[in-house]
Structure formats: C-alpha cells, structure tokens
Motif scaffolding. Structure first.
Motif, PDB file in Angstrom:
ATOM      1  N   GLY A 186       0.803  -1.219   0.000  1.00  0.00           N
ATOM      2  CA  GLY A 186       0.000   0.000   0.000  1.00  0.00           C
ATOM      3  C   GLY A 186       0.838   1.272   0.000  1.00  0.00           C
ATOM      4  N   ALA A 187       2.160   1.122  -0.147  1.00  0.00           N
ATOM      5  CA  ALA A 187       3.032   2.310  -0.163  1.00  0.00           C
ATOM      6  C   ALA A 187       2.837   3.102  -1.451  1.00  0.00           C
ATOM      7  CB  ALA A 187       4.496   1.889  -0.048  1.00  0.00           C
ATOM      8  N   VAL A 188       2.974   4.425  -1.339  1.00  0.00           N
ATOM      9  CA  VAL A 188       3.005   5.321  -2.499  1.00  0.00           C
ATOM     10  C   VAL A 188       4.320   6.076  -2.385  1.00  0.00           C
ATOM     11  CG1 VAL A 188       1.895   7.301  -3.604  1.00  0.00           C
ATOM     12  CG2 VAL A 188       0.486   5.492  -2.614  1.00  0.00           C
ATOM     13  N   TYR A 189       5.151   5.999  -3.395  1.00  0.00           N
ATOM     14  CA  TYR A 189       6.511   6.528  -3.268  1.00  0.00           C
ATOM     15  C   TYR A 189       6.542   8.042  -3.509  1.00  0.00           C
ATOM     16  CZ  TYR A 189       7.775   1.561  -3.828  1.00  0.00           C
ATOM     17  OH  TYR A 189       7.879   0.209  -3.695  1.00  0.00           O
ATOM     18  N   PRO A 190       7.293   8.774  -2.665  1.00  0.00           N
ATOM     19  CA  PRO A 190       7.447  10.212  -2.908  1.00  0.00           C
ATOM     20  C   PRO A 190       8.284  10.464  -4.162  1.00  0.00           C
ATOM     21  CG  PRO A 190       8.600   9.531  -0.885  1.00  0.00           C
ATOM     22  CD  PRO A 190       7.971   8.315  -1.457  1.00  0.00           C
ATOM     23  N   THR A 191       8.131  11.675  -4.706  1.00  0.00           N
ATOM     24  CA  THR A 191       8.791  11.984  -5.986  1.00  0.00           C
ATOM     25  C   THR A 191      10.297  11.760  -5.926  1.00  0.00           C
ATOM     26  OG1 THR A 191       7.072  13.602  -6.391  1.00  0.00           O
ATOM     27  CG2 THR A 191       9.029  13.769  -7.769  1.00  0.00           C
ATOM     28  N   GLU A 192      10.929  12.106  -4.796  1.00  0.00           N
ATOM     29  CA  GLU A 192      12.396  11.961  -4.799  1.00  0.00           C
ATOM     30  C   GLU A 192      12.810  10.496  -4.889  1.00  0.00           C
ATOM     31  OE1 GLU A 192      10.645  13.362  -2.337  1.00  0.00           O
ATOM     32  OE2 GLU A 192      11.293  12.613  -0.372  1.00  0.00           O
ATOM     33  N   VAL A 193      12.012   9.600  -4.330  1.00  0.00           N
ATOM     34  CA  VAL A 193      12.321   8.161  -4.431  1.00  0.00           C
ATOM     35  C   VAL A 193      12.083   7.696  -5.866  1.00  0.00           C
ATOM     36  CG1 VAL A 193      11.560   5.862  -3.686  1.00  0.00           C
ATOM     37  CG2 VAL A 193      11.847   7.685  -2.005  1.00  0.00           C
ATOM     38  N   ARG A 194      10.988   8.138  -6.449  1.00  0.00           N
ATOM     39  CA  ARG A 194      10.686   7.767  -7.842  1.00  0.00           C
ATOM     40  C   ARG A 194      11.783   8.260  -8.771  1.00  0.00           C
ATOM     41  NH1 ARG A 194       5.283   7.062  -9.323  1.00  0.00           N
ATOM     42  NH2 ARG A 194       5.146   8.819 -10.728  1.00  0.00           N
ATOM     43  N   ARG A 195      12.231   9.483  -8.531  1.00  0.00           N
ATOM     44  CA  ARG A 195      13.292  10.043  -9.369  1.00  0.00           C
ATOM     45  C   ARG A 195      14.576   9.226  -9.212  1.00  0.00           C
ATOM     46  NH1 ARG A 195      12.793  14.781 -11.664  1.00  0.00           N
ATOM     47  NH2 ARG A 195      11.333  15.715 -10.193  1.00  0.00           N
ATOM     48  N   ALA A 196      14.878   8.836  -7.983  1.00  0.00           N
ATOM     49  CA  ALA A 196      16.107   8.063  -7.734  1.00  0.00           C
ATOM     50  C   ALA A 196      16.031   6.698  -8.426  1.00  0.00           C
ATOM     51  CB  ALA A 196      16.313   7.891  -6.227  1.00  0.00           C
ATOM     52  N   LEU A 197      14.833   6.105  -8.449  1.00  0.00           N
ATOM     53  CA  LEU A 197      14.690   4.799  -9.100  1.00  0.00           C
ATOM     54  C   LEU A 197      14.901   4.921 -10.614  1.00  0.00           C
ATOM     55  CD1 LEU A 197      11.600   3.513  -7.056  1.00  0.00           C
ATOM     56  CD2 LEU A 197      13.899   2.501  -7.034  1.00  0.00           C
ATOM     57  N   VAL A 198      14.336   5.974 -11.206  1.00  0.00           N
ATOM     58  CA  VAL A 198      14.511   6.185 -12.652  1.00  0.00           C
ATOM     59  C   VAL A 198      15.985   6.440 -12.957  1.00  0.00           C
ATOM     60  CG1 VAL A 198      13.925   7.672 -14.613  1.00  0.00           C
ATOM     61  CG2 VAL A 198      12.160   7.078 -12.935  1.00  0.00           C
ATOM     62  N   GLU A 199      16.606   7.272 -12.144  1.00  0.00           N
ATOM     63  CA  GLU A 199      18.016   7.634 -12.370  1.00  0.00           C
ATOM     64  C   GLU A 199      18.895   6.377 -12.237  1.00  0.00           C
ATOM     65  OE1 GLU A 199      21.951   8.503 -11.264  1.00  0.00           O
ATOM     66  OE2 GLU A 199      20.509   7.923  -9.712  1.00  0.00           O
ATOM     67  N   PHE A 200      18.609   5.562 -11.224  1.00  0.00           N
ATOM     68  CA  PHE A 200      19.351   4.309 -11.005  1.00  0.00           C
ATOM     69  C   PHE A 200      19.218   3.385 -12.222  1.00  0.00           C
ATOM     70  CE2 PHE A 200      18.771  -0.158  -9.931  1.00  0.00           C
ATOM     71  CZ  PHE A 200      19.962  -0.468  -9.306  1.00  0.00           C
ATOM     72  N   SER A 201      17.992   3.223 -12.679  1.00  0.00           N
ATOM     73  CA  SER A 201      17.720   2.312 -13.787  1.00  0.00           C
ATOM     74  C   SER A 201      18.448   2.765 -15.054  1.00  0.00           C
ATOM     75  CB  SER A 201      16.210   2.266 -14.013  1.00  0.00           C
ATOM     76  OG  SER A 201      15.874   1.296 -14.953  1.00  0.00           O
ATOM     77  N   GLU A 202      18.423   4.065 -15.294  1.00  0.00           N
ATOM     78  CA  GLU A 202      19.096   4.618 -16.473  1.00  0.00           C
ATOM     79  C   GLU A 202      20.621   4.470 -16.360  1.00  0.00           C
ATOM     80  OE1 GLU A 202      17.677   6.487 -19.513  1.00  0.00           O
ATOM     81  OE2 GLU A 202      16.633   4.735 -18.768  1.00  0.00           O
ATOM     82  N   ARG A 203      21.130   4.746 -15.167  1.00  0.00           N
ATOM     83  CA  ARG A 203      22.588   4.674 -14.966  1.00  0.00           C
ATOM     84  C   ARG A 203      23.108   3.270 -15.258  1.00  0.00           C
ATOM     85  NH1 ARG A 203      24.472   4.393  -9.835  1.00  0.00           N
ATOM     86  NH2 ARG A 203      22.605   5.443  -9.056  1.00  0.00           N
ATOM     87  N   HIS A 204      22.275   2.258 -14.998  1.00  0.00           N
ATOM     88  CA  HIS A 204      22.732   0.878 -15.214  1.00  0.00           C
ATOM     89  C   HIS A 204      22.206   0.289 -16.520  1.00  0.00           C
ATOM     90  CE1 HIS A 204      24.739   0.567 -11.352  1.00  0.00           C
ATOM     91  NE2 HIS A 204      23.703   1.151 -10.798  1.00  0.00           N
ATOM     92  N   GLY A 205      21.578   1.107 -17.342  1.00  0.00           N
ATOM     93  CA  GLY A 205      21.119   0.626 -18.658  1.00  0.00           C
ATOM     94  C   GLY A 205      20.041  -0.447 -18.556  1.00  0.00           C
ATOM     95  N   LEU A 206      19.136  -0.321 -17.575  1.00  0.00           N
ATOM     96  CA  LEU A 206      18.102  -1.343 -17.364  1.00  0.00           C
ATOM     97  C   LEU A 206      16.782  -0.922 -18.004  1.00  0.00           C
ATOM     98  CD1 LEU A 206      18.700  -1.955 -13.537  1.00  0.00           C
ATOM     99  CD2 LEU A 206      19.885  -3.008 -15.482  1.00  0.00           C
TER     100      LEU A 206
END
Ligand SMILES: Cc1ncc(COP(=O)(O)O)c(C=O)c1O
Length: 409
Positions: A186-206
């Motif tokens: 039931g968690a809803v992620y705050p924008t900074e967490v969402r941004r970090a996940l996108v940035e992480f995924s991009e940095r590793h080419g996923l």
C-alpha cells in the motif's frame, strides 16, 4: 471404474518454480470450508465479490461492441481507437505517448509476461522488490532467469532501500521492477524516491518495468506516470481496467513503451510475441476507450472508500499486542507484521488463523519476505462492519498464538 495404473504423464520442471501464493493458498481454505467453517477470503485483490460494481458505461460499451458485431479477432496490438485513448490518457497525465507504442493486453499480467519473455535469457537477472507481487518471480522462474530482491523497509513506510539496490547490480541485470502504488504494502513513493529509481535504472542501462495498475487508487488522487520524470528513460508502463475501473474479470489491460529508440528492438520483440497470441479479448478493448475517455467520478468515491478501510485496518491491527501495520496510502492491501516467537513462520501464523477463524490472508513469504519476519497481506475491500468483525477475530487468534495456546498449524 478400474484403478488406472499406467504411468502419469510428465510435468515440465519449470512448473515447480512457478508459485503464486495468493491462489495456491485457496486449497487450504477449501479444506476449512469443507469442514463446515465459513471462510472470509481476504487473499485476492478483487473488488467485485465485496460489492463494488463495474461502471455501467463500461458494461454498455462492451455490450454495444458485441451487438455491433465486434466479435472477431482484433489486430494483435489492439484496436487503434483504444490505443489512441490510452495515448491521450498518458498525454493528459503529462507524458506524450505514441499510440503505435501501445499494446493492449489481457490485463497487466499479460503485459508483464510478454515483457519478461521478450527481454530475458536464462540466467539474466531482474531487480524485484521484496515484498513483491508474485507474478514477477513466477514468470522469472519459468524463464530460467533469476530475481534479485531489493528491500523495501517497513520502518521507512515500505520505501525502497536504494543503497541495497545498488549492491545487487551485476553484468546480468536487465530490469528493475517498480510497483507504485504498491501491492502488497500500500506504499506510495514520494517523488524523490521515484526520481532516484529512474536515475538508477538509467545509470545501469536497465529496463524499468513501471507497474502502475494502482495509479488511480492513491488516496490523495492519481499519481503521474513514472515516465513523466524522464520521457527518454527506458520505461514501459503497465495498467488495466482490473483495479481502478473495477473490472478484473474482463482481462483488459495495456502497456505503453517509452519513446527512446533504445526500446525499439524490445518493442519489435513484444509485437512478435503478441502476434502469436492473436489479440487480447476484443469487445473488452471497447471498454478501455469508454473508461479512459468517459466519466471517472466514480473513482473519487472508490478512493474515499479505500481510505476509510485503510484507516480502520491500520488502527485495528496496530491495537493488537505484538502486531504492527504501516498505513497504506493507495490500493487495497496492507502488510502487517506479527512479532513471531523464534522459530515460528508466517505460514504457520496464517494457516493457524485460517483454521481457527476462517479468515484467509496470505503469508509474506509468498511475496518474498523472510518467513521469520511475520508479515502477511490483508485485502481490506470488505465493508467496514465486516472488517471490524474480522479484525476482532484476528485479535483473538493473535493473542492465543503469541501466548502459545493456538492449535499448531
Ligand atoms: C501489482 C500488480 N500488478 C499486476 C496485477 C495483475 O493485474 P491484471 O488484472 O491487470 O492482470 C496485479 C493484480 O493484483 C497487481 O497487484
């Protein structure tokens, strides 16, 4: 009839890794029912048995489509009109999507399965949250690929542990699964967490697999598509009519592939696989158009109903000695934890609860948590009065269980 002694036909090895606790546990509930006890099914996230009804304008759209003869196969990506409606809906949420990069699917589930199949070779790795929605790990196992669990932390509102995520990447990592709003927590992620996940995924080419099936069921209102944070990121977004449009049995879903040319090859693979299954259910595709272009005010009532049930759930479960429950902010699930005596497991607790009271929940280890963590998932779609009755039963049983007096599972 004579006993058939001929050898049984074989079952492929891959089936053994395909586990889906949410339904597998029903076998136990049926035994309890057969013994004469009423079972409260809090295991499946389906609003319909709890009195929620599919919106009439969607039912009518399907009936009309059938009457008008739209009963043949559709193009395998789905009818253009519905793909355009999906694209418009994304546009309205701030992310430009090309209808040609939208595929209609038999629920979010088929989109997930098509994607993992198009993406993964045996031995490839996928970063999956724990707890997770178990279809991911089931399909990954079927494909001979490997899940690498990243922690989400109950002491931090079940938010992803970003530093743990960093330690899990290997040369075989192919994708990151993000479920927001989350099932089962039931968690809803705050924008900074969402941004970090996108940035992480991009940095590793996923590939970022953005499971947004509960996006409209965040209690404070719909959350934006993750791709809006970076429209050029390699993200595929998934949703359906199952949850926020109250029609899970229709198997009407969609996926939108991000605009980056890095996803063109994968999109080609997805189209190829989609050709093989011909199309998703045809008349239901007309309901997608009606849902996304039509009246959505019923969702306001739905969100308010869910917020009320989440509140009851959190208050009641946190009042039980030995139990803690993080407040959900979206969807219709909570993931409480019971402080188990050493050596006891979540499955023992859940099966004990089922046998003693008829209340069926799902143990956390079915979602990938440690069995000793004592986590279990509750679906809180039942009406408030019934929820109160169920939480009384959970309170009584938990007292007995923690005092060592409950019958052993
Ligand atoms: C996180 C998540 N993803 C996907 C699904 C599958 O939904 P659908 O009915 O759209 O296949 C569910 C269903 O419970 C879910 O909770």
């Amino acid at each position: 009839m004579a006993i058939d002694t001929r050898p049984a036909l074989p079952v492929a090895d891959r089936v053994s890794g395909f586990t889906y606790a949410i339904r597998n546990i029903v076998v136990e509930a049926k035994k309890v029912e057969a013994a004469g006890r009423k079972v409260s099914y809090l295991n499946i996230g389906d609003p319909i048995p709890f009195g929620f009804a599919s919106p009439p304008h969607l039912v009518e759209a399907i009936a009309r489509a059938m009457r008008e003869g739209h009963n043949g196969y559709t193009p395998s990506p789905g009818i253009l009109e519905a793909r355009e409606a999906v694209a418009e809906d994304f546009d309205a949420r701030g992310l430009a999507v090309d209808p040609d990069r939208v595929l209609l699917t038999s629920g979010t589930s088929e989109g997930i399965e098509l994607t993992l199949t198009a993406l993964l070779n045996a031995g490839d790795e996928v970063l999956v949250p724990t707890p997770t929605y178990p279809l991911y790990t089931a399909v990954i196992a079927k494909l001979g690929a490997v899940e690498r669990y990243y922690r989400t932390d109950p002491t931090q509102g079940w938010l992803p542990d970003l530093s743990h995520l960093e330690t899990l990447v290997t040369p075989r990592t192919r994708a990151l699964v993000v479920i927001d709003p989350n099932n089962p927590t039931g968690a809803v992620y705050p924008t900074e967490v969402r941004r970090a996940l996108v940035e992480f995924s991009e940095r590793h080419g996923l590939l970022l697999i953005a499971d947004e099936v509960y996006a409209d069921l965040a209690y404070d209102g719909p959350i934006e598509p993750l791709g809006r944070l970076d429209p050029d990121a390699a993200i595929i977004s998934y949703s359906s009519l199952s949850k926020a449009y109250l029609a899970p049995g229709w198997r009407a879903g969609w996926m939108a592939v991000g605009r980056t040319p890095r996803l063109d090859g994968l999109l080609g693979g997805l189209r190829k696989l989609a050709d093989g299954r011909l199309c998703s259910p045809g008349p239901m595709q007309y309901a997608i158009t009606a849902a996304l272009r039509g009246d959505k005010t019923f969702q306001q009532t739905l969100r308010a109903d869910l917020r009320e049930r989440a509140e009851i759930t959190t208050t009641r479960l946190n009042a039980i000695p030995g139990m803690s429950c993080v407040r959900p902010h979206g969807a219709f699930y909570a993931m409480p934890q019971v402080a188990l005596p050493p050596g006891r497991t979540d499955a023992e607790y859940v099966l004990g609860l089922l046998r003693a009271t008829g209340v069926l929940t799902v143990f956390g280890s079915g979602f990938g948590t440690d069995p000793g963590m004592g986590a279990f998932r509750v679906v809180f779609l039942a009406p408030p009065a019934e929820l109160h009755r169920i939480y009384d039963q959970i309170a009584d049983f938990t007292g007995e269980f923690l005092a060592g007096r409950a019958a052993s599972a």
